[in-house]
Design a protein around this motif. Structure first.
Motif, PDB file in Angstrom:
ATOM      1  N   UNK A 290     -20.722  24.373  21.082  1.00  0.00           N
ATOM      2  CA  UNK A 290     -21.262  24.380  19.727  1.00  0.00           C
ATOM      3  C   UNK A 290     -21.215  22.993  19.102  1.00  0.00           C
ATOM      4  N   UNK A 291     -20.421  22.112  19.692  1.00  0.00           N
ATOM      5  CA  UNK A 291     -20.327  20.759  19.150  1.00  0.00           C
ATOM      6  C   UNK A 291     -20.113  19.792  20.303  1.00  0.00           C
ATOM      7  N   UNK A 292     -20.337  18.501  20.007  1.00  0.00           N
ATOM      8  CA  UNK A 292     -20.283  17.470  21.038  1.00  0.00           C
ATOM      9  C   UNK A 292     -18.863  17.049  21.359  1.00  0.00           C
ATOM     10  N   UNK A 293     -18.544  15.794  21.001  1.00  0.00           N
ATOM     11  CA  UNK A 293     -17.204  15.249  21.270  1.00  0.00           C
ATOM     12  C   UNK A 293     -16.836  15.333  22.739  1.00  0.00           C
ATOM     13  N   UNK A 322     -16.696  12.301  14.929  1.00  0.00           N
ATOM     14  CA  UNK A 322     -17.697  11.752  14.002  1.00  0.00           C
ATOM     15  C   UNK A 322     -17.201  11.775  12.554  1.00  0.00           C
ATOM     16  N   UNK A 323     -17.334  10.641  11.898  1.00  0.00           N
ATOM     17  CA  UNK A 323     -17.079  10.579  10.452  1.00  0.00           C
ATOM     18  C   UNK A 323     -15.629  10.757  10.045  1.00  0.00           C
ATOM     19  N   UNK A 324     -14.709  10.509  10.977  1.00  0.00           N
ATOM     20  CA  UNK A 324     -13.291  10.763  10.666  1.00  0.00           C
ATOM     21  C   UNK A 324     -12.493   9.471  10.501  1.00  0.00           C
ATOM     22  N   UNK A 325     -13.175   8.348  10.315  1.00  0.00           N
ATOM     23  CA  UNK A 325     -12.425   7.086  10.247  1.00  0.00           C
ATOM     24  C   UNK A 325     -11.527   7.029   9.019  1.00  0.00           C
ATOM     25  N   UNK A 326     -11.779   7.895   8.049  1.00  0.00           N
ATOM     26  CA  UNK A 326     -10.961   7.907   6.835  1.00  0.00           C
ATOM     27  C   UNK A 326      -9.747   8.823   6.950  1.00  0.00           C
ATOM     28  N   UNK A 406      -9.701  18.517  21.242  1.00  0.00           N
ATOM     29  CA  UNK A 406     -11.130  18.585  20.886  1.00  0.00           C
ATOM     30  C   UNK A 406     -11.419  19.872  20.102  1.00  0.00           C
ATOM     31  N   UNK A 407     -10.868  20.993  20.575  1.00  0.00           N
ATOM     32  CA  UNK A 407     -11.098  22.270  19.884  1.00  0.00           C
ATOM     33  C   UNK A 407     -10.482  22.235  18.480  1.00  0.00           C
ATOM     34  N   UNK A 408      -9.295  21.600  18.368  1.00  0.00           N
ATOM     35  CA  UNK A 408      -8.658  21.477  17.063  1.00  0.00           C
ATOM     36  C   UNK A 408      -9.527  20.658  16.108  1.00  0.00           C
ATOM     37  N   UNK A 409     -10.079  19.564  16.605  1.00  0.00           N
ATOM     38  CA  UNK A 409     -10.962  18.747  15.765  1.00  0.00           C
ATOM     39  C   UNK A 409     -12.234  19.522  15.410  1.00  0.00           C
ATOM     40  N   UNK A 411     -12.359  22.679  14.959  1.00  0.00           N
ATOM     41  CA  UNK A 411     -11.951  23.568  13.855  1.00  0.00           C
ATOM     42  C   UNK A 411     -11.863  22.793  12.544  1.00  0.00           C
ATOM     43  N   UNK A 412     -11.190  21.620  12.604  1.00  0.00           N
ATOM     44  CA  UNK A 412     -10.992  20.843  11.380  1.00  0.00           C
ATOM     45  C   UNK A 412     -12.321  20.438  10.759  1.00  0.00           C
ATOM     46  N   UNK A 413     -13.270  20.139  11.622  1.00  0.00           N
ATOM     47  CA  UNK A 413     -14.573  19.681  11.114  1.00  0.00           C
ATOM     48  C   UNK A 413     -15.546  20.844  10.926  1.00  0.00           C
ATOM     49  N   UNK A 414     -15.015  22.054  11.069  1.00  0.00           N
ATOM     50  CA  UNK A 414     -15.826  23.271  10.873  1.00  0.00           C
ATOM     51  C   UNK A 414     -17.079  23.278  11.754  1.00  0.00           C
ATOM     52  N   UNK A 415     -16.893  22.853  12.979  1.00  0.00           N
ATOM     53  CA  UNK A 415     -18.021  22.832  13.917  1.00  0.00           C
ATOM     54  C   UNK A 415     -18.054  24.086  14.790  1.00  0.00           C
ATOM     55  N   UNK A 416     -17.045  24.946  14.609  1.00  0.00           N
ATOM     56  CA  UNK A 416     -16.979  26.140  15.449  1.00  0.00           C
ATOM     57  C   UNK A 416     -17.365  27.366  14.625  1.00  0.00           C
ATOM     58  N   UNK A 417     -18.580  27.348  14.173  1.00  0.00           N
ATOM     59  CA  UNK A 417     -19.137  28.393  13.323  1.00  0.00           C
ATOM     60  C   UNK A 417     -19.341  29.656  14.152  1.00  0.00           C
ATOM     61  N   UNK A 418     -18.756  30.761  13.696  1.00  0.00           N
ATOM     62  CA  UNK A 418     -18.839  31.979  14.504  1.00  0.00           C
ATOM     63  C   UNK A 418     -20.247  32.579  14.499  1.00  0.00           C
ATOM     64  N   UNK A 419     -21.092  32.099  13.616  1.00  0.00           N
ATOM     65  CA  UNK A 419     -22.468  32.593  13.618  1.00  0.00           C
ATOM     66  C   UNK A 419     -23.415  31.693  14.410  1.00  0.00           C
ATOM     67  N   UNK A 420     -22.846  30.647  15.011  1.00  0.00           N
ATOM     68  CA  UNK A 420     -23.657  29.773  15.865  1.00  0.00           C
ATOM     69  C   UNK A 420     -23.262  30.066  17.315  1.00  0.00           C
ATOM     70  N   UNK A 421     -24.223  30.077  18.207  1.00  0.00           N
ATOM     71  CA  UNK A 421     -23.918  30.458  19.583  1.00  0.00           C
ATOM     72  C   UNK A 421     -24.419  29.399  20.560  1.00  0.00           C
ATOM     73  N   UNK A 422     -23.518  28.962  21.422  1.00  0.00           N
ATOM     74  CA  UNK A 422     -23.876  27.970  22.436  1.00  0.00           C
ATOM     75  C   UNK A 422     -23.493  28.503  23.813  1.00  0.00           C
TER      76      UNK A 422
END
Lengths: 585, 585
Positions: A290-293, A322-326, A406-409, A411-422
């Motif tokens: 569902x997400x890259x990384x 992505x976008x986590x430099x802060x 990777x899976x934790x990130x 989750x943190x970045x909300x990339x593991x949307x249960x309504x999205x399917x890969x």
């Protein structure tokens, strides 16, 4: 007659009709002069109204009602003055003219609402009440629909559903068998099937070239949250096919289900990733796409700069968040602690912030110049604003740790949307797995899985190098199914047994009936089995298969509602010629 | 690629196409210059031809083939010079240009033909080869189609398929349970379900008002030819219904299956016969209604004429066999011997021939005048040319014997055509059954079956008189299914337990979880369960359910192919905390 309509059916166009409904009392609101009752059945909720026009005796009866009473009412459909757009029947209500209490109810031990006040244990004990709740009911409705659509699709593809026996022979490979003593054959036992693997292969020998079965399977394993001693498998096998035919056919099934159940159309072919690539890029044979990384190996790139930790390890690798430099010091410290937990097992975490201004800030600034870090960032396809997370150590364990991170990130970045399917296929699994403890090879899938043609040459020289015609189907990082092309040539089978250290005699004892069958014209064949409970749970957006099983067992294999397993009379055991040994706890 | 077409697919319009087929060598005919091979798969047979145009190396390969070899061929579709109208592919043949032996076969232990030379035992041992035979394959295809249509219909009627567990609690009512020792709960056992009866009732309490399941059930009984230790049930339950709703719904299912599977339309409602009438008129609670010959009681009519046998008995009755007045002495003697066999148990047989000339000839002419016999004949609606067959004795046993005789006459007169179907409902079964041995009542269906409203008054005064809201579905004299409306009121349930001599405490132990559930608002409900194996066998025109089970067990509960049940390692038993007792044979 108990009802003319269900509680989910009436709409504004029925106003004025006299109807009869039956159901459960969901809620009672007594507003002095008026009483509202929400009447519930499987199909919905309808509002009943009792007011100054209601006969006195009916109001008296209504006042006796409590939550979960079962009633039958007759009344006239009326338009609501204040409509409820959230309810499908929210435009109407029933002016009740007659009521019959079909059954009383004690106060249930927890509320029958979408969000209940009942804890897990209580809900399991009163599972029949838990099943009244919308979300639980919907899970079983989803499962029902999946089952029907699976059959519809496979039937349309000329698969034939054949029931294989539940009382079979014990095969002491794999997990433990559940055993069943035979009364008619004293001292002998059946086993419950761990899967119909060998039986479906026999059906291929029989010429049923497209078989399936939705079938209960049994494994006596120590249970985890997502395991059940009995589970349901969608078991399939085909003849005169190669791996590509199988992937294409069951990708068709998956697309059918995605469309019919989730309303999602997949136009493209599902990605196919080799096992080696899955491990290299995601550290897992069931990558969540569902997400890259994806991972980049930095081993060569990062060594030799005086950072002892890196210089001494087998593998250095990481990914770009992505976008986590802060990310704050606190967040990075938490991530470090996260990967250092024993179940992840990393020594530490190296981070590189690719700041928005193009500069770098890392935990290894002492050893690496801005140019070094820029080179890493470019290689890892990072942009200003990104964060590189890097682990190092033994290759296999580091990849596994990176996967968890990777899976934790994700989750943190909300990339593991249960309504999205890969969905994806993972292919070319290794044929054999070396076991350090017993110093021998085991079959990664099972001993009948065929090696890839081009790898057969390694059988003697380098068995561990061989890859198999074996594949897994993965959705969102969850293994939904797996299978393989089988060996159907007896010479090749003999080579496989030799590689596994199984003698001819042993093979005969363990797999005699199948080897026998193969002597009479076995066709080339292969198949796949899907975990039905798990597929339902992924489609239902839940991590627990229990939510999709009507009467599941707990982690001790107990059904707390039925209170089983239990003690058995000596008389019954005597008939089976068995006795219970004294138990030392 | 293994094939472009199946072996049942090619027709005249494909002539000239190059095709690839795979399958089994059914037969080889070598006619010197030409060789014909019949290539078989699940879909049919296609003729391959090798002649002077076939490459030499291909002919050489063809000459190595034997029966049941698995081959892949490529060739051109050609029109046959001598067509075979009996084969669907009989207009064409394949001029083979390439051949590959996919697998060899030893000579099978019996011929793979519609009529085989293999005995029952051999075919069971090599069941995977037996399954290659057309009639056996067709049985399983019928079963598959039935299964799909059952689901299609019930899904359309908003039934939801819910899987109930296979590892349940032991209920020492009814037949013996198969037990499963629990490793995680030492000394405790699961049982395999005899039926999901109580679980489906719990689902009604949960509000799933239309449930079904095609489910494996298990009974550890001593086996007869038509029993299997594991069998498949179409298990159904509905809420907010009375008996009529259930009969109508499942009559719908039956009609759907008759139409989809057998192409038969039933416009009329199926006959409904009360249990009492079924016993009175057919001596059976599962009457075969493909033919008439209903019974007439002659007890009052035939007594008092000095025939001691008749004068001393409780019951005299018989039926009219149409057109059998010409039965010979030998035929009548054989019928007499038939009813005198111990398994039928009649003392003798009285016949009355209604001759074509209007006279009567009977075995009791000494006692009865022509007028007497004419009166019997008229009462029994006989015509000249018919034969009356009469038995006498204790009522229940005589009715049973008459039933056997009636079925025998049905066979002799070829009235039991397996392609004709006479479905019916038998309703109003007795609620309780008196057991002489234990001097107590048993539930005829099960303890949750509800009595008829009008009979509840007999609970204390005359329990044996009560009838139940219980029904069976019968086709051609075979019980296909049965069910009942359940008790859902706890006072009534208590009365039922009292009538059965079950104390409150005992009820709590045996059925506690269900009684508990009933305290929280149980809806009125009822259901039915069909024997899926048996329904398939009736539709398939066979008397044996084994023919419709892929891998059946024999009368000792053994699967001779898998060679199970079998001995188990002590280590495995130790883990289960059980040991085998010494067996005295």
């Amino acid at each position: 007659m108990y009802r003319t309509h269900t509680c989910g059916e009436l709409r504004i166009n029925s106003v004025g009709e006299e109807v009869t409904l039956s159901g459960w009392v969901q809620a009672i609101r007594n507003l002095g002069g008026m009483t509202f009752i929400a009447l519930r059945d499987r199909y919905g909720i309808t509002q009943l109204v009792f007011d100054e026009n209601t006969p006195k005796d009916i109001i008296a009866l209504a006042n006796q009602l409590g939550r979960e009473f079962v009633i039958k009412i007759t009344g006239k459909v009326a338009e609501r003055s204040s409509k409820n757009p959230k309810m499908e029947t929210g435009d109407i209500e029933i002016s009740v003219s007659d009521i019959k209490i079909l059954n009383k109810s004690e106060t249930p031990p927890f509320t029958i609402e979408d969000e209940t006040d009942g804890g897990d244990e209580l809900r399991m004990k009163y599972r029949y009440l838990d099943l009244r709740r919308n979300p639980v009911r919907k899970n079983l409705e989803l499962r029902h629909k999946m089952g029907q659509e699976i059959r519809r699709y496979l039937d349309g593809e000329r698969f034939i559903e054949i029931e294989t026996p539940a009382l079979v022979n014990s095969t002491p490979e794999g997990a433990r068998d559940f055993l069943v003593p035979s009364r008619m054959n004293p001292g002998e036992f059946y086993a419950l099937p761990q899967s119909p693997q060998t039986l479906k292969q026999l059906l291929m020998v029989s010429g049923f070239d497209r078989y399936f079965q939705v079938v209960k399977c049994f494994r006596d394993e120590d249970l985890r949250a997502d395991r059940q001693p009995e589970f349901t498998q969608i078991d399939c096998e085909m003849s005169f096919v190669d791996q590509d035919d199988i992937l294409r056919t069951f990708e068709g099934l998956a697309k059918h289900l995605f469309y019919e159940i989730k309303g999602i159309t997949f136009n493209e072919t599902f990605p196919r990733i080799t096992y080696d690539d899955a491990m290299k890029y995601y550290g897992s044979d069931k990558p969540d796409l569902r997400f890259g990384m994806r991972f980049y190996e930095l081993t060569d790139n990062a060594k030799g700069k005086g950072f002892v930790v890196f210089d001494s390890v087998e593998y250095i690798g990481g990914f770009c968040a992505k976008g986590c430099s802060e990310y704050s010091r606190k967040q990075l410290d938490e991530l470090t602690l996260f990967v250092q937990r024993p179940q992840v097992g990393a020594k530490g975490l190296v981070y590189v912030k690719y700041n928005a201004d193009g500069t770098f800030k890392s935990s290894v600034d002492k050893f690496y110049s801005q140019d070094d870090l820029k080179r890493w960032a470019d290689y890892m396809e990072a942009q200003p604003g990104d964060l590189l997370l890097i682990l190092a150590g033994k290759k296999s364990t580091t990849l596994t740790a990176l996967n968890v991170l990777r899976l934790e990130m994700g989750d943190q970045l909300k990339l593991r949307d249960k309504d999205k399917f890969a969905p994806c296929w993972v292919v070319d699994f290794p044929l054999l797995e070396w076991d350090e403890e017993t110093k021998r090879f085991f079959a990664m899938h099972h001993p009948f899985t065929s090696p890839k043609d081009e790898d057969i040459k390694y059988f003697e020289s380098d068995p561990g190098k061989m890859h198999a015609n074996a594949y897994d189907f993965v959705i969102n990082g969850v293994e939904i199914g797996g299978g393989s092309i089988r060996i159907f040539n007896s010479d090749l089978q003999q080579k496989m047994f030799s590689a596994l250290g199984i003698s001819k005699e042993e093979a005969e004892i363990k797999f005699g009936f199948l080897l026998n069958a193969f002597r009479f014209g076995a066709p080339p064949h292969g198949g796949i089995a899907f975990g039905f409970d798990r597929w339902c749970s992924v489609f239902g957006g839940s991590e627990s298969i229990r939510d999709f099983i009507a009467f599941p067992k707990n982690n001790s294999g107990r059904d707390v509602m039925l209170d089983t397993p239990g003690k058995i009379d000596k008389k019954q055991l005597d008939e089976l010629y068995i006795q219970v040994l004294p138990v030392q706890k």
